[in-house]
Motif scaffolding. Sequence first.
Motif, PDB file in Angstrom:
ATOM      1  N   GLY A  93      85.217  -2.188 -19.947  1.00 57.42           N
ATOM      2  CA  GLY A  93      84.863  -2.531 -18.578  1.00 57.42           C
ATOM      3  C   GLY A  93      84.977  -1.399 -17.572  1.00 57.42           C
ATOM      4  O   GLY A  93      84.062  -1.183 -16.762  1.00 57.42           O
ATOM      5  N   MET A  94      86.090  -0.680 -17.571  1.00 60.00           N
ATOM      6  CA  MET A  94      86.283   0.365 -16.571  1.00 60.00           C
ATOM      7  C   MET A  94      85.437   1.609 -16.846  1.00 60.00           C
ATOM      8  O   MET A  94      85.230   2.435 -15.960  1.00 60.00           O
ATOM      9  N   ILE A  95      84.935   1.726 -18.063  1.00 57.98           N
ATOM     10  CA  ILE A  95      84.067   2.860 -18.384  1.00 57.98           C
ATOM     11  C   ILE A  95      82.796   2.810 -17.541  1.00 57.98           C
ATOM     12  O   ILE A  95      82.338   3.821 -17.007  1.00 57.98           O
ATOM     13  N   VAL A  96      82.221   1.612 -17.423  1.00 53.86           N
ATOM     14  CA  VAL A  96      80.954   1.506 -16.700  1.00 53.86           C
ATOM     15  C   VAL A  96      81.143   1.805 -15.215  1.00 53.86           C
ATOM     16  O   VAL A  96      80.265   2.420 -14.590  1.00 53.86           O
ATOM     17  N   TYR A  97      82.275   1.435 -14.632  1.00 53.67           N
ATOM     18  CA  TYR A  97      82.507   1.787 -13.230  1.00 53.67           C
ATOM     19  C   TYR A  97      82.695   3.295 -13.091  1.00 53.67           C
ATOM     20  O   TYR A  97      82.262   3.891 -12.109  1.00 53.67           O
ATOM     21  N   GLY A  98      83.344   3.909 -14.078  1.00 49.76           N
ATOM     22  CA  GLY A  98      83.461   5.363 -14.067  1.00 49.76           C
ATOM     23  C   GLY A  98      82.108   6.046 -14.127  1.00 49.76           C
ATOM     24  O   GLY A  98      81.906   7.118 -13.537  1.00 49.76           O
ATOM     25  N   ALA A  99      81.154   5.429 -14.828  1.00 50.20           N
ATOM     26  CA  ALA A  99      79.814   6.010 -14.943  1.00 50.20           C
ATOM     27  C   ALA A  99      79.098   6.059 -13.597  1.00 50.20           C
ATOM     28  O   ALA A  99      78.178   6.857 -13.413  1.00 50.20           O
ATOM     29  N   TYR A 100      79.521   5.223 -12.652  1.00 43.26           N
ATOM     30  CA  TYR A 100      78.877   5.173 -11.348  1.00 43.26           C
ATOM     31  C   TYR A 100      79.593   6.032 -10.313  1.00 43.26           C
ATOM     32  O   TYR A 100      79.270   5.980  -9.130  1.00 43.26           O
ATOM     33  N   LEU A 101      80.578   6.817 -10.757  1.00 46.26           N
ATOM     34  CA  LEU A 101      81.358   7.650  -9.837  1.00 46.26           C
ATOM     35  C   LEU A 101      80.657   8.960  -9.511  1.00 46.26           C
ATOM     36  O   LEU A 101      79.998   9.564 -10.377  1.00 46.26           O
ATOM     37  N   ASP A 102      80.865   9.425  -8.295  1.00 36.52           N
ATOM     38  CA  ASP A 102      80.411  10.752  -7.903  1.00 36.52           C
ATOM     39  C   ASP A 102      81.164  11.807  -8.703  1.00 36.52           C
ATOM     40  O   ASP A 102      82.351  11.656  -8.997  1.00 36.52           O
TER      41      ASP A 102
ATOM     42  N   LEU B 272      84.484 -11.171 -13.405  1.00 33.04           N
ATOM     43  CA  LEU B 272      83.304 -11.533 -14.191  1.00 33.04           C
ATOM     44  C   LEU B 272      82.166 -10.542 -13.955  1.00 33.04           C
ATOM     45  O   LEU B 272      81.406 -10.219 -14.881  1.00 33.04           O
ATOM     46  N   GLN B 273      82.057 -10.040 -12.732  1.00 34.66           N
ATOM     47  CA  GLN B 273      81.060  -9.011 -12.442  1.00 34.66           C
ATOM     48  C   GLN B 273      81.208  -7.823 -13.386  1.00 34.66           C
ATOM     49  O   GLN B 273      80.228  -7.319 -13.942  1.00 34.66           O
ATOM     50  N   ASN B 274      82.446  -7.375 -13.549  1.00 34.97           N
ATOM     51  CA  ASN B 274      82.697  -6.202 -14.380  1.00 34.97           C
ATOM     52  C   ASN B 274      82.342  -6.468 -15.836  1.00 34.97           C
ATOM     53  O   ASN B 274      81.743  -5.618 -16.508  1.00 34.97           O
ATOM     54  N   MET B 275      82.695  -7.643 -16.339  1.00 36.04           N
ATOM     55  CA  MET B 275      82.391  -7.970 -17.740  1.00 36.04           C
ATOM     56  C   MET B 275      80.885  -8.000 -17.980  1.00 36.04           C
ATOM     57  O   MET B 275      80.386  -7.424 -18.955  1.00 36.04           O
ATOM     58  N   PHE B 276      80.153  -8.657 -17.085  1.00 36.67           N
ATOM     59  CA  PHE B 276      78.704  -8.720 -17.223  1.00 36.67           C
ATOM     60  C   PHE B 276      78.068  -7.342 -17.063  1.00 36.67           C
ATOM     61  O   PHE B 276      77.135  -6.988 -17.784  1.00 36.67           O
ATOM     62  N   GLU B 277      78.558  -6.573 -16.093  1.00 32.84           N
ATOM     63  CA  GLU B 277      77.970  -5.250 -15.852  1.00 32.84           C
ATOM     64  C   GLU B 277      78.198  -4.321 -17.030  1.00 32.84           C
ATOM     65  O   GLU B 277      77.315  -3.538 -17.393  1.00 32.84           O
ATOM     66  N   ALA B 278      79.391  -4.409 -17.644  1.00 27.87           N
ATOM     67  CA  ALA B 278      79.673  -3.567 -18.815  1.00 27.87           C
ATOM     68  C   ALA B 278      78.675  -3.840 -19.932  1.00 27.87           C
ATOM     69  O   ALA B 278      78.135  -2.913 -20.552  1.00 27.87           O
ATOM     70  N   VAL B 279      78.410  -5.122 -20.187  1.00 23.93           N
ATOM     71  CA  VAL B 279      77.469  -5.489 -21.244  1.00 23.93           C
ATOM     72  C   VAL B 279      76.040  -5.152 -20.836  1.00 23.93           C
ATOM     73  O   VAL B 279      75.273  -4.560 -21.601  1.00 23.93           O
ATOM     74  N   GLY B 280      75.679  -5.527 -19.606  1.00 24.26           N
ATOM     75  CA  GLY B 280      74.312  -5.312 -19.154  1.00 24.26           C
ATOM     76  C   GLY B 280      73.926  -3.845 -19.106  1.00 24.26           C
ATOM     77  O   GLY B 280      72.825  -3.469 -19.540  1.00 24.26           O
TER      78      GLY B 280
END
Length: 443
Positions: free
Chosen positions: A238-247, A325-333
């Motif tokens: 999950g936290m990987i995908v948020y890291g991918a959106y980091l500056d 739930l946003q994070n779980m869906f976003e990670a998969v999507g």
Amino acid sequence: MSGAHKRRGFTSRWGFVLSAVGSAVGMANVWGFPAKMGSNGGGAFLAAYLVFIALFSTVGLSAEYAVGRRAQTGTLGAYQMAWAARRESLGPAGRLLGWLPLAGSMCIAIGYAAIISYVLKAFAGAVDGSLMTADTAAWFEGFSLRDYSVVPFHVIVVVGTLLTLLLGAKSIEKSNKVMMPVFFLIFAALAVRVALLPGAAAGYRYMFSCRWEELLDPMVWIWAMGQAFFSLSITGSGMIVYGAYLDREMDVAALARQTALFDTIAALAAALVMIPACFAYGLDVGAGPSLLFVTLPRILQDVPLGRLFAVILYVAMIFAGVSSLQNMFEAVGESLLHRFPKLGRKAVLALLCAVCLGIGLHMEPIFKWGPWMDIVSIYIIPVGATLGAVSWFWVMKREDLLDEVGRGARKAPGRIWYALGRYVYVPCAMILCGVALIMKVAF
């Protein structure tokens, strides 16, 4: 950074932190943390928990942010990048391993949506007042033991959450800029109200008085370690995908510390509501789901303005659940989009909706989603989290990881940070995985 990445990324540091905190804050904080604290020594559990929060945020969480940012994508691409860095031919094997933690995110989302549907039903009962006059135990059993009992709420939760993901990181950021501050304000108000209950002081003494002999119990440390691990959402996905959106120039280590700080505040805020209230009424703080749907409503029936406080409690719970739930869906999507780019975001979100509702609607009773969540928490999430820890600190090249963690930092983490990751964080992940698999413990 590519123009496409800039368009899809978080627009501000504060927006990222709130979104990451939203992912971390969920049922693990609101009923998991108070329940485990209440069952494992109170202040002793808290002391152990803070030790692990400091370790895991400093090392594990910052590593997941850094890996996502370096890969510029989520779970599948991050694992492929980490393994290919060691040897190009290992890239496909890494991507294959990445499917396990990704499956964990999807499976946990299916069960999570059912839980939030219960919360939404409780919110509706608080709004119309029916919950405030009901026998809460009978009310809870009336829908939690029946098939297809919360279908409209279930559909609203899943479809509504997926609609907040249409614009990717931007819509996640915008929604969490509203949900998370409101969440903290609501729990602050609830904590003040609970403090006025006769007998609440005993709960505070239990929470903050450390009986040092409790720290000699290894299970206190195991439970605290598990709670810290999964409260921060360090699941290898999950936290990987948020890291991918980091500056590229943001300090991931500082962001990880800020995420951990607000996540801990959220857990303590929940505990300051749940534990003193249960002590005031002589109730079991380790009651699990029934704490939210039987115990607390019963307490609120007896206090002035109880209906108002019930409404705001369930609003906060909905926000906590939806943000996770946003994070779980976003990670998969995001990973599906990375792997199959021709699908398009709308098609992927529609697919996630079909899978989540197609399975979830058939497991709405607690005796169905409860075992489902246990299986995922015992057999999938711990293994996936361990795969992630090993991939970052034993497979990925050290210089690549240190380069990315140090990018944008005032003081770049070095050998000590890496040694903590390799020789402390990874063994902790393995211990939790072993305990979960051998003892069949769901953290």
